[in-house]
Design a protein around this motif. Structure first.
Motif, mmCIF file in Angstrom:
data_model
loop_
_atom_site.group_PDB
_atom_site.id
_atom_site.type_symbol
_atom_site.label_atom_id
_atom_site.label_comp_id
_atom_site.label_asym_id
_atom_site.label_seq_id
_atom_site.Cartn_x
_atom_site.Cartn_y
_atom_site.Cartn_z
ATOM 1 N N THR A 28 1.088 -1.225 -0.030
ATOM 2 C CA THR A 28 0.052 -0.008 0.196
ATOM 3 C C THR A 28 0.919 1.223 -0.019
ATOM 4 O OG1 THR A 28 -1.850 -1.222 1.320
ATOM 5 C CG2 THR A 28 -1.821 1.160 1.187
ATOM 6 N N ARG A 30 0.620 4.362 -0.050
ATOM 7 C CA ARG A 30 0.548 5.739 0.607
ATOM 8 C C ARG A 30 0.934 5.332 1.996
ATOM 9 N NH1 ARG A 30 -4.235 4.525 3.333
ATOM 10 N NH2 ARG A 30 -5.801 3.112 2.393
ATOM 11 N N ASN A 74 0.926 9.149 -5.065
ATOM 12 C CA ASN A 74 0.320 7.954 -4.415
ATOM 13 C C ASN A 74 -0.715 7.237 -5.075
ATOM 14 O OD1 ASN A 74 2.319 8.203 -2.312
ATOM 15 N ND2 ASN A 74 0.799 9.192 -0.826
ATOM 16 N N SER A 77 1.191 5.160 -7.255
ATOM 17 C CA SER A 77 2.242 4.282 -6.464
ATOM 18 C C SER A 77 3.694 4.345 -7.233
ATOM 19 C CB SER A 77 1.698 2.850 -6.835
ATOM 20 O OG SER A 77 0.539 2.625 -6.113
#
Length: 124
Positions: A28, A30, A74, A77
């Protein structure tokens, strides 16, 4: 499986610019702090720049301050390193790295995941 894939390296003349990218998957994005490191032949891997998970905090090695800019997207990614005014001493393999969000780190040992690296060659 976490994967970090660097791209954007290449050959550039001194004074030129390159933009490195690091595409992350399997995590993930973020929720991780990110960093760029580099390693020249015969030398230890060294810190270049880091950015907090939110993008609100960055850190740079003294040798690249004012010339390099780290950023992240973000939503994509993806981590970036804009490198301007490149010098022959910037020539190295550049690696991106990720760590669970707990503040940026300048230490190689502070990161949990690493990419395979991308070569940056600067001709004088």
């Amino acid at each position: 499986q976490v994967q970090l894939e660097e791209s954007g390296g290449g050959l550039v003349q001194a004074g030129g610019s390159l933009r490195l990218s690091c595409a992350a998957s399997g995590l993930t994005f973020r929720l991780v702090d990110m960093g760029w490191f580099r390693q020249a032949p015969g030398k230890e891997r060294e810190f270049v720049a880091a950015v907090k998970w939110s993008g609100s905090e960055t850190g740079y090695a003294d040798s690249v301050k004012g010339r390099f800019t780290i950023s992240r997207d973000n939503a994509k990614s993806t981590l970036y390193l804009q490198m301007n005014s490149l010098k022959p001493e910037d020539m190295a393999v550049y690696y991106c790295a990720a760590r669970r969000a707990r503040g940026i780190s300048l230490a190689v040992g502070g990161y949990d995941y690493w990419g395979q690296g991308t070569q940056v060659t600067v001709s004088s």
